[in-house]
Enzyme design. Structure first.
Site, PDB file in Angstrom:
ATOM      1  N   ARG A   1      36.276  34.920  30.713  1.00 33.12           N
ATOM      2  CA  ARG A   1      35.545  36.079  30.201  1.00 33.12           C
ATOM      3  C   ARG A   1      36.421  36.716  29.138  1.00 33.12           C
ATOM      4  NH1 ARG A   1      31.618  39.431  32.717  1.00 33.12           N
ATOM      5  NH2 ARG A   1      31.574  38.050  34.522  1.00 33.12           N
TER       6      ARG A   1
ATOM      7  N   CYS B   1      32.794  34.518  37.105  1.00 27.48           N
ATOM      8  CA  CYS B   1      32.501  34.319  35.671  1.00 27.48           C
ATOM      9  C   CYS B   1      31.244  33.457  35.494  1.00 27.48           C
ATOM     10  CB  CYS B   1      33.678  33.670  34.963  1.00 27.48           C
ATOM     11  SG  CYS B   1      35.028  34.799  34.670  1.00 27.48           S
ATOM     12  N   GLY B   2      30.435  33.326  36.535  1.00 24.76           N
ATOM     13  CA  GLY B   2      29.131  32.684  36.359  1.00 24.76           C
ATOM     14  C   GLY B   2      29.082  31.192  36.665  1.00 24.76           C
ATOM     15  N   LYS B   3      29.967  30.682  37.533  1.00 20.16           N
ATOM     16  CA  LYS B   3      29.918  29.237  37.840  1.00 20.16           C
ATOM     17  C   LYS B   3      28.605  28.848  38.525  1.00 20.16           C
ATOM     18  CE  LYS B   3      33.666  27.798  40.022  1.00 20.16           C
ATOM     19  NZ  LYS B   3      34.391  29.080  40.223  1.00 20.16           N
TER      20      LYS B   3
ATOM     21  N   HIS C   1      38.982  23.939  40.943  1.00 23.02           N
ATOM     22  CA  HIS C   1      38.050  25.057  41.091  1.00 23.02           C
ATOM     23  C   HIS C   1      36.983  24.908  40.001  1.00 23.02           C
ATOM     24  CE1 HIS C   1      37.615  29.757  41.340  1.00 23.02           C
ATOM     25  NE2 HIS C   1      36.785  29.149  42.154  1.00 23.02           N
TER      26      HIS C   1
ATOM     27  N   ASN D   1      25.760  30.346  38.307  1.00 21.43           N
ATOM     28  CA  ASN D   1      24.669  30.405  37.326  1.00 21.43           C
ATOM     29  C   ASN D   1      24.647  29.155  36.452  1.00 21.43           C
ATOM     30  OD1 ASN D   1      24.177  32.938  38.318  1.00 21.43           O
ATOM     31  ND2 ASN D   1      25.168  34.027  36.626  1.00 21.43           N
TER      32      ASN D   1
ATOM     33  N   ARG E   1      27.748  38.291  49.670  1.00 24.32           N
ATOM     34  CA  ARG E   1      27.586  36.835  49.501  1.00 24.32           C
ATOM     35  C   ARG E   1      26.342  36.308  50.190  1.00 24.32           C
ATOM     36  NH1 ARG E   1      31.881  33.973  46.727  1.00 24.32           N
ATOM     37  NH2 ARG E   1      33.395  35.592  46.279  1.00 24.32           N
TER      38      ARG E   1
ATOM     39  N   SER F   1      36.954  33.120  39.211  1.00 24.40           N
ATOM     40  CA  SER F   1      35.958  33.690  40.128  1.00 24.40           C
ATOM     41  C   SER F   1      35.154  34.773  39.400  1.00 24.40           C
ATOM     42  CB  SER F   1      36.658  34.313  41.338  1.00 24.40           C
ATOM     43  OG  SER F   1      37.524  33.389  41.930  1.00 24.40           O
TER      44      SER F   1
ATOM     45  N   ARG G   1      38.690  37.974  49.595  1.00 26.37           N
ATOM     46  CA  ARG G   1      39.940  37.223  49.772  1.00 26.37           C
ATOM     47  C   ARG G   1      41.112  38.183  49.589  1.00 26.37           C
ATOM     48  NH1 ARG G   1      41.178  34.448  45.939  1.00 26.37           N
ATOM     49  NH2 ARG G   1      39.417  34.602  44.532  1.00 26.37           N
TER      50      ARG G   1
ATOM     51  N   TYR H   1      36.489  36.995  56.995  1.00 25.16           N
ATOM     52  CA  TYR H   1      35.674  36.925  55.786  1.00 25.16           C
ATOM     53  C   TYR H   1      35.906  35.674  54.938  1.00 25.16           C
ATOM     54  CZ  TYR H   1      33.007  38.434  51.824  1.00 25.16           C
ATOM     55  OH  TYR H   1      32.056  38.510  50.846  1.00 25.16           O
ATOM     56  N   GLY H   2      34.842  35.053  54.516  1.00 28.38           N
ATOM     57  CA  GLY H   2      34.788  34.016  53.481  1.00 28.38           C
ATOM     58  C   GLY H   2      36.025  33.167  53.308  1.00 28.38           C
ATOM     59  N   GLY H   3      36.580  33.229  52.107  1.00 29.66           N
ATOM     60  CA  GLY H   3      37.696  32.363  51.738  1.00 29.66           C
ATOM     61  C   GLY H   3      38.940  32.552  52.613  1.00 29.66           C
TER      62      GLY H   3
ATOM     63  N   ASP I   1      31.492  25.252  42.972  1.00 31.08           N
ATOM     64  CA  ASP I   1      32.783  25.939  43.130  1.00 31.08           C
ATOM     65  C   ASP I   1      33.990  25.004  43.138  1.00 31.08           C
ATOM     66  OD1 ASP I   1      34.165  28.425  43.465  1.00 31.08           O
ATOM     67  OD2 ASP I   1      34.488  27.929  45.562  1.00 31.08           O
TER      68      ASP I   1
ATOM     69  N   ASN J   1      31.096  42.246  46.219  1.00 33.52           N
ATOM     70  CA  ASN J   1      31.445  40.864  46.595  1.00 33.52           C
ATOM     71  C   ASN J   1      30.553  40.373  47.745  1.00 33.52           C
ATOM     72  OD1 ASN J   1      33.013  38.488  46.361  1.00 33.52           O
ATOM     73  ND2 ASN J   1      34.338  39.112  48.040  1.00 33.52           N
TER      74      ASN J   1
ATOM     75  N   LYS K   1      38.744  27.419  50.240  1.00 33.40           N
ATOM     76  CA  LYS K   1      39.885  27.642  49.346  1.00 33.40           C
ATOM     77  C   LYS K   1      41.178  27.075  49.946  1.00 33.40           C
ATOM     78  CE  LYS K   1      37.230  29.926  46.554  1.00 33.40           C
ATOM     79  NZ  LYS K   1      36.803  29.350  45.287  1.00 33.40           N
TER      80      LYS K   1
ATOM     81  N   PHE L   1      23.499  32.419  29.967  1.00 30.56           N
ATOM     82  CA  PHE L   1      22.592  31.862  30.984  1.00 30.56           C
ATOM     83  C   PHE L   1      21.910  30.575  30.469  1.00 30.56           C
ATOM     84  CE2 PHE L   1      22.932  36.498  31.666  1.00 30.56           C
ATOM     85  CZ  PHE L   1      23.684  36.430  32.824  1.00 30.56           C
TER      86      PHE L   1
END
Ligand code: OXD
Ligand code: MN
Length: 603
Positions: free
Chosen positions: A412, A266-268, A242, A270, A381, A264, A70, A213-215, A289, A379, A222, A507
């Site tokens: 974090r 930080c393990g969402k 989010h 997971n 994906r 973004s 992004r 690309y993506g977002g 997300d 990054n 987004k 985890f």
């Protein structure tokens, strides 16, 4: 198509006149359409088919190395009034931005096909769903939209029947024919060095130029579900966030629905697919997300995941960190910027302990463990349908969504923020969200200055003034009965000891924190009062089976008043940037935390 609402047809004609594509294709979301586009993308070299036995029906895309993430610096909120974008967004005058964009879009699709992609964010028949039509000249975007949203002609019927919709215009900005009718050579990843991701909140429009690309390019995500979505939510009395959304079933068989906002990376994903280490607990995924949350007729907040797929970060995903994600992407997945193995499968850093001896990396170069380059881009994906997830909740596409029991904010943080704390009230929980920050780099012990503030994990995604957004959260809380509001918590899985080691295993062991959260929802355990909220008594946190010392546990829940006073003072500075827009109730909540900390330091 004839009966399609004239507003869509008129817009498509207007865009075609401006962008001058060779042909226009109206997409219907069918698997025939998807398969034909995948074949076409293989032929043009944008994607490579992976080995059918190892990774059935899966593909690898390599982007242009300059188009990998992004682009926040090129993302604009173009509200008529600059103050409505607020100090955390890039603002541009809507008229000036349209003039600039019209120049760039003029002829930008020459030699290409223009795809018209009608999509729904949320189950099509849900009252919570919102509709969009993306025009794009990228077939990669079309196949990705198929995975991430509900692409369907039925959306056009909804629009024809009077539903509002968001026009979302995208071009990679790489025409194949020049104005002198000269034919240009195509590349496998067309894009433009000049990029604009522009949002027009007053007219609910999105214009995105230059990136595939993506977002930046999948405009349902987004751009619509968060930036334009947050503006609509503010006007209409709901929340666009989010946040991940999970169903948590306790050993007693009781089900809870939990939302969690993390910045973004930080393990969402997971947490959304957690494999709990405590017996009897079950986590099921609804979203990883984005969540849309609205009060129902009884005053309870209900949430849906407006997306239909996962666009997850591949590096770091392993059996240990997210075994369910590995199952999710075992087939039917589009990978972007991961490495290709000699057997025709994918690999990324962190996937296995032993590195493959040879790969083709994300840049298309030969790679060995001695190589100076990354195998996968950090990054990189995967894009995959939600239905591939082995722990997907049966309610994931329930049109009415699920009733929310708790909301969690996390970042974090090496220091300060305890493993878990519960807010005193909804307004105090809003302060948790507003104070959310995350370390961009591993900050030195005790220095809180290198934090990136990411309020509500929405810094890059809030489509209007963040202070008005906080007021909206306060208003939603005030409009509902306190007893029907979800409780709000903050967590931190990332606290480190003085040697720089993580104190908490994270985890699947994060279930131990959720166990305490549920006990608080059920009023089963008392909590310790602290200046920053309610903290767990150590004996209420299940640590059996963990190799963790008593002092580490104490450190995890410790609140140091001096450090917190520094944190408060940095927050005061941040809040000041919003001037008179800052909600008085939020300053009041912060002042109360400060006075409790000062009192605590004095005793
Ligand atoms: C995402 C992000 O891609 O937050 O989800 O950047
Ligand atoms: Mn995200």
């Amino acid at each position: 198509m004839l009966k399609t609402n004239m507003s869509v047809i008129g817009w498509v004609q207007e865009v075609a006149l401006l962008t001058k594509p060779d042909r226009i294709i109206w997409c219907d979301g069918s698997s025939a359409e998807m398969n034909a586009l995948l074949d076409q993308l293989v032929q043009t070299g944008t994607i490579t088919k992976l080995d059918e036995k190892l990774r059935p029906n899966s593909y690898l895309a390599r982007t242009n190395p300059t188009d990998v993430a992004r682009v926040e610096s090129r993302t604009f909120i173009c509200s008529a009034n600059e103050a409505d974008a607020g100090p955390t967004n890039n603002w541009s005058d809507p008229g000036e931005m349209k003039t600039k964009l019209k120049r760039l879009f003029d002829g930008s699709m020459r030699g290409r096909t223009m795809y018209v992609v009608p999509f729904s964010m949320g189950p099509i028949d849900s009252k919570l769903a919102r509709y969009g039509v993306e025009i794009t000249d990228s077939p990669y975007v079309v196949v990705s939209m198929h995975r991430m949203t509900r692409v369907s002609s039925a959306v056009l019927d909804k629009i024809t029947a009077g539903a509002n919709w968001v026009p979302a215009l995208h071009s990679v900005g790489a025409p194949l024919v020049t104005t002198s009718e000269k034919q240009l050579q195509d590349t496998s990843w067309p894009c433009n060095d000049e990029k604009y991701i522009a949002h027009f909140p007053d007219t609910s429009e999105i214009w995105s130029f230059g990136s595939g690309y993506g977002g930046n390019a999948l405009l349902g995500k987004k751009c619509m579900a968060l930036r334009i979505g947050s503006v609509l939510a503010n006007k209409e009395g709901w929340l666009a966030e989010h946040m991940l959304l999970i169903a948590l079933t306790s050993p007693l068989g009781k089900k809870y629905h939990i939302l969690a906002a993390f910045p973004s990376a930080c393990g969402k994903t997971n947490m959304a697919m957690m494999n709990p280490t405590l017996a009897g607990w079950k986590v099921e995924t609804l979203g990883d997300d984005i969540a849309w949350i609205a009060p129902d007729s009884s005053g309870k907040l209900r949430a849906i995941n407006p997306e239909a797929g996962f666009f997850g970060v591949a590096p770091g995903t392993s059996v240990k960190t997210n075994a369910h994600a590995l199952h999710t992407i075992a087939a039917n997945t589009i990978f972007t910027n991961v490495a290709l193995t000699d057997e025709g499968d994918v690999w990324w850093e962190g996937m296995t302990k032993t590195k493959p001896e040879h790969l083709i990396n994300w840049l298309g170069h030969d790679w060995t463990p001695d190589s100076n380059e990354d195998a996968a881009h950090p990054n990189a994906r995967f894009t995959v349908d939600a239905t591939e997830c082995p722990v997907l909740s049966n309610d994931w596409d329930h049109p009415e969504g699920v009733a929310v029991d708790a909301i969690i904010f996390g970042g974090r943080r090496t220091t300060n923020v305890p493993l878990v704390a519960e807010s005193r009230s909804w307004a105090h929980g809003v302060l948790y969200g507003a104070m959310l920050s995350s370390e961009q780099t591993a900050a030195a012990e005790g220095t809180v200055g290198s934090l990136r503030r990411d309020p509500f994990a929405m810094l890059p995604f809030c489509g209007y003034n963040m202070a008005d957004y906080w007021q909206h959260w306060l208003d939603v809380g005030a409009s509902l009965k306190a007893s029907s509001l979800p409780k709000i918590f903050q967590v931190n899985w990332f606290k480190k000891d003085s040697a720089g080691e993580f104190l908490w295993p994270g985890f699947g062991d994060n279930i131990r924190v959720l166990d305490w959260v549920v006990n608080r929802l059920e009023d089963k355990v008392q909590a310790a009062d602290s200046p920053i909220g309610w903290l767990p008594e150590l004996y209420d946190l299940q640590t059996k089976g963990l190799e963790i010392t008593e002092s580490a546990m104490q450190e995890l829940v410790a609140v140091d008043p001096n450090r917190w006073l520094t944190e408060v003072s940095l927050t005061e500075d941040f809040f000041e940037t919003f001037g008179t827009k800052l909600p008085a109730q939020l300053s009041q909540e912060l002042a109360e935390v400060k006075s409790r900390l000062e009192h605590n330091r004095a005793v």
